[in-house]
Design an enzyme around this catalytic site. Structure first.
Site, PDB file in Angstrom:
ATOM      1  N   ASP A  37      -1.174   3.951  -3.513  1.00 47.05           N
ATOM      2  CA  ASP A  37      -0.296   4.166  -2.252  1.00 47.05           C
ATOM      3  C   ASP A  37      -0.581   2.984  -1.163  1.00 47.05           C
ATOM      4  O   ASP A  37      -1.792   3.035  -0.824  1.00 47.05           O
ATOM      5  CB  ASP A  37      -0.910   5.441  -1.683  1.00 47.05           C
ATOM      6  CG  ASP A  37       0.154   5.853  -0.632  1.00 47.05           C
ATOM      7  OD1 ASP A  37       0.809   5.229   0.210  1.00 47.05           O
ATOM      8  OD2 ASP A  37       0.721   7.075  -0.752  1.00 47.05           O
ATOM      9  N   CYS A  77       6.660   7.045   1.100  1.00 42.00           N
ATOM     10  CA  CYS A  77       5.951   7.880  -0.077  1.00 42.00           C
ATOM     11  C   CYS A  77       6.802   8.645  -0.846  1.00 42.00           C
ATOM     12  O   CYS A  77       7.267   8.365  -2.232  1.00 42.00           O
ATOM     13  CB  CYS A  77       4.716   8.653   0.343  1.00 42.00           C
ATOM     14  SG  CYS A  77       3.635   7.723   1.434  1.00 42.00           S
ATOM     15  N   LYS A 125      -2.163  12.169  -6.703  1.00 42.23           N
ATOM     16  CA  LYS A 125      -0.849  12.209  -5.657  1.00 42.23           C
ATOM     17  C   LYS A 125       0.193  11.971  -6.636  1.00 42.23           C
ATOM     18  O   LYS A 125       0.574  10.727  -7.072  1.00 42.23           O
ATOM     19  CB  LYS A 125      -1.056  11.080  -4.646  1.00 42.23           C
ATOM     20  CG  LYS A 125       0.045  11.136  -3.409  1.00 42.23           C
ATOM     21  CD  LYS A 125      -0.302  10.175  -2.297  1.00 42.23           C
ATOM     22  CE  LYS A 125       0.517  10.363  -1.361  1.00 42.23           C
ATOM     23  NZ  LYS A 125       0.002   9.543  -0.164  1.00 42.23           N
ATOM     24  N   HIS A 248      14.232  -7.924  16.555  1.00 39.96           N
ATOM     25  CA  HIS A 248      15.199  -7.249  15.940  1.00 39.96           C
ATOM     26  C   HIS A 248      15.425  -5.714  16.510  1.00 39.96           C
ATOM     27  O   HIS A 248      14.214  -5.153  16.744  1.00 39.96           O
ATOM     28  CB  HIS A 248      15.611  -7.018  14.546  1.00 39.96           C
ATOM     29  CG  HIS A 248      16.899  -6.330  14.029  1.00 39.96           C
ATOM     30  ND1 HIS A 248      16.750  -5.043  14.056  1.00 39.96           N
ATOM     31  CD2 HIS A 248      18.033  -6.721  13.691  1.00 39.96           C
ATOM     32  CE1 HIS A 248      18.031  -4.927  13.626  1.00 39.96           C
ATOM     33  NE2 HIS A 248      18.931  -5.823  13.317  1.00 39.96           N
ATOM     34  N   ASP A 310       3.823   2.727  -4.717  1.00 41.21           N
ATOM     35  CA  ASP A 310       5.047   3.219  -4.228  1.00 41.21           C
ATOM     36  C   ASP A 310       5.625   2.512  -3.120  1.00 41.21           C
ATOM     37  O   ASP A 310       6.756   2.253  -2.849  1.00 41.21           O
ATOM     38  CB  ASP A 310       4.745   4.845  -3.511  1.00 41.21           C
ATOM     39  CG  ASP A 310       3.883   4.698  -2.414  1.00 41.21           C
ATOM     40  OD1 ASP A 310       3.113   3.856  -2.191  1.00 41.21           O
ATOM     41  OD2 ASP A 310       3.525   5.936  -1.868  1.00 41.21           O
ATOM     42  N   HIS A 311       4.667   1.650  -2.235  1.00 38.83           N
ATOM     43  CA  HIS A 311       5.299   0.792  -1.334  1.00 38.83           C
ATOM     44  C   HIS A 311       4.003   0.065  -0.928  1.00 38.83           C
ATOM     45  O   HIS A 311       3.087   0.116  -1.379  1.00 38.83           O
ATOM     46  CB  HIS A 311       5.766   1.409  -0.145  1.00 38.83           C
ATOM     47  CG  HIS A 311       5.005   2.478   0.446  1.00 38.83           C
ATOM     48  ND1 HIS A 311       3.832   2.085   1.007  1.00 38.83           N
ATOM     49  CD2 HIS A 311       4.864   3.942   0.391  1.00 38.83           C
ATOM     50  CE1 HIS A 311       3.108   3.489   1.553  1.00 38.83           C
ATOM     51  NE2 HIS A 311       4.016   4.422   0.982  1.00 38.83           N
TER      52      HIS A 311
END
Length: 533
Positions: A37, A77, A125, A248, A310-311
């Site tokens: 994760d 997630c 997880k 931004h 996941d990222h």
């Protein structure tokens, strides 16, 4: 002696060509996936891999294939994992936030493996079914369209624990890793066909900041001297930041809600990044435990091992921590595959994403994939065999984000060196365009300099997803879902919402904020150019 030599050659030939058996379904391999994760994918290859010692990821690099351009389909997630488990893009499953994801009865690739004779084990997880995560996650996602700023996270900090002998810091992950290793040993001792294992780690996700109460988010980067020794501190960089005035508007909103808009010293930033890398090293060691169990039981040569996340984690890049952004630190994930029939030492430039894993796993197992998948098998890119599906992989990847800490639905299309990021309806909020070959730090938005590139990428994006319509659907969901939740609380609403982790002076501001929410709920006019009709 000559017969022994012939035997050895025959065994080597069989091992080298075991990839052919995937499609012939003669000897299906075991399949093991370890998903961490918040692991920055750039650490899985050079030069990022030199910052922290990751021996087991390096082991996969040497004996397997590494994807240099692998991306999450949503940098948070649950929606990311929903894409991986379902093989379908986020907008197709309507996995809008950490609360709204897949139905409990959704068919995953693990379900199909079990139905087709694999013994399966899922530990740790998973986090892809609707209804999980805290109350604050739900409210933060549902109120992101409300036009006022709330600091939704704790200020990121580093925390030293233990000493040079303290190895097991994330105890829950270690417990799950031990159970997976034990299951491998037990299963290998009584073989009855192939097995499939999924191990979901929480590391290197930041720890919950306990001083902020039970609803606090994860803003503490925690490690011990044991793991910090794995980090080459002299190589830990201090990221360049744009001036706040040049940010931004969506990036500024994220910076503020992540509680990163204040002043940070270089020492603080470097400490956070160093501790994050140490947490990655601990996660790598858990991968090592799985590899060791496969080795000890003689299963490694007949197992396809996949490591991914996941990222990523921004770790103070772009004046942010956490994910929820399309910048590389957040959206770029590791993806390494090792096993029989997989080319060794290969680095793959092809753009890929987590939705591709569904088709890949099924093709490894010799199982026909459903026809409604968003992804494509990766085996043709990494296999010694030529018998795999030749369906070409598209030359783009899509990622989208609809949750908290960003005040607009966000869409990212990566094509060649270009990263195109657009928001909402594509007009109300200015888009961003980065050339990652020339601007690895993503500090120079060149959308105005290359209008033809923007026009081409926007046309391609709209051919993949009607993103203005998706944004409209998310906006409507946010409003209706929040109204239903607030209505269910009755008189308790003010107390419940005041106890969330939003860093405002509620004695002074709660009434004004409630009025703003009331106006948002009752407003049938447009927001970012949209109407609900």
């Amino acid at each position: 002696m000559e017969s022994m030599g012939i035997f050895v050659v025959a065994v080597l030939f069989l091992f080298q060509n075991v990839g052919d058996s995937f499609c012939q379904n003669v000897s299906r391999p075991n399949i093991v996936m370890v998903m961490s994760d918040a692991f920055d994918g750039r650490l899985s290859f050079d030069p990022g891999s030199t910052v922290v010692h990751l021996p087991y990821i390096n082991y996969l690099r040497e004996l397997g294939s590494t994807f240099l351009n692998a991306y999450t389909n949503s940098p948070i997630c649950c929606p990311s994992r929903a894409a991986m488990w379902s093989g379908r893009f986020v907008h197709l499953t309507q996995s809008w936030n950490n609360y709204k994801c897949l139905d409990a009865n959704a068919t995953t690739w693990m379900d199909l493996l079990e139905r087709n004779g694999y013994r399966t084990k899922t530990m740790g997880k998973k986090d892809y079914i609707s209804g999980s995560h805290s109350l604050s996650n739900r409210v933060e996602a549902w109120t992101r369209d409300v036009p006022f700023l709330l600091r939704q996270e704790g200020r990121p900090v580093s925390e030293l624990v233990g000493d040079t002998t303290t190895v097991r810091i994330m105890t829950e992950d270690w417990k799950n890793t031990d159970q997976v290793a034990q299951w491998i040993r037990q299963t290998a001792s009584a073989p009855h066909g192939p097995f499939a294992i999924y191990l979901g780690l929480n590391l290197p996700h930041p720890y919950r900041t306990e001083s902020l109460g039970p609803t606090a988010g994860g803003s503490t980067f925690r490690s011990s001297p044991y793991w910090l020794r794995k980090v080459s501190s002299e190589l830990v960089s201090i990221p360049k930041w744009l001036p706040v005035s040049a940010m931004h508007p969506v990036d500024f909103y994220s910076t503020f809600t992540k509680n990163c808009s204040g002043a940070f010293t270089e020492e603080e930033v470097k400490s956070i990044r160093t501790f994050y890398y140490a947490m990655c090293a601990e996660a790598d060691a858990m991968l090592g435990q799985v590899i060791s169990a496969l080795k000890e039981t003689g299963q490694l040569n007949n197992t396809v091992l996949i490591f991914t996340a996941d990222h990523g984690e921004l770790a103070m890049e772009h004046r942010q921590f956490y994910k929820m952004s399309m910048f590389e630190g957040s959206s770029h994930v590791p993806l390494l595959i090792m096993g029989p029939g997989v080319l060794s030492g290969l680095q793959v430039d092809q753009l890929v994403s987590l939705v591709d894993l569904y088709s890949t796993v099924l093709e490894i197992a010799g199982i026909s994939a459903p026809g409604d998948l968003s992804g494509h098998s990766l085996l043709p890119l990494i296999s010694k065999s030529s018998d795999f599906s030749k369906k070409p992989h598209p030359d783009w990847v899509l990622s989208e984000y609809h949750g908290c800490n960003a005040n607009a639905s966000t869409y990212m299309l990566r094509v060649g060196p270009w990263k195109y990021i657009t928001y909402s309806d594509g007009f109300s909020i200015p888009p961003q365009l980065f050339n990652l070959t020339l601007d690895k730090d993503e500090l120079h938005n060149v959308v105005r300099e290359f209008p033809d590139v923007q026009a081409h990428l926007d046309e391609l994006l709209r051919s993949i997803v009607d993103y203005p319509e998706v944004s409209k659907a998310v906006h409507l969901y946010n409003r209706e879902a929040f109204a239903a939740w607030r209505g269910s609380l009755g008189r308790n609403y003010s107390q419940v919402i005041a106890n969330l982790r939003w860093h405002v002076d509620w004695q002074k501001d709660v009434l004004a904020n409630e009025r703003a929410i009331d106006e948002w709920l009752s407003d049938s006019s447009t927001f970012y150019g949209f109407s609900d009709g």
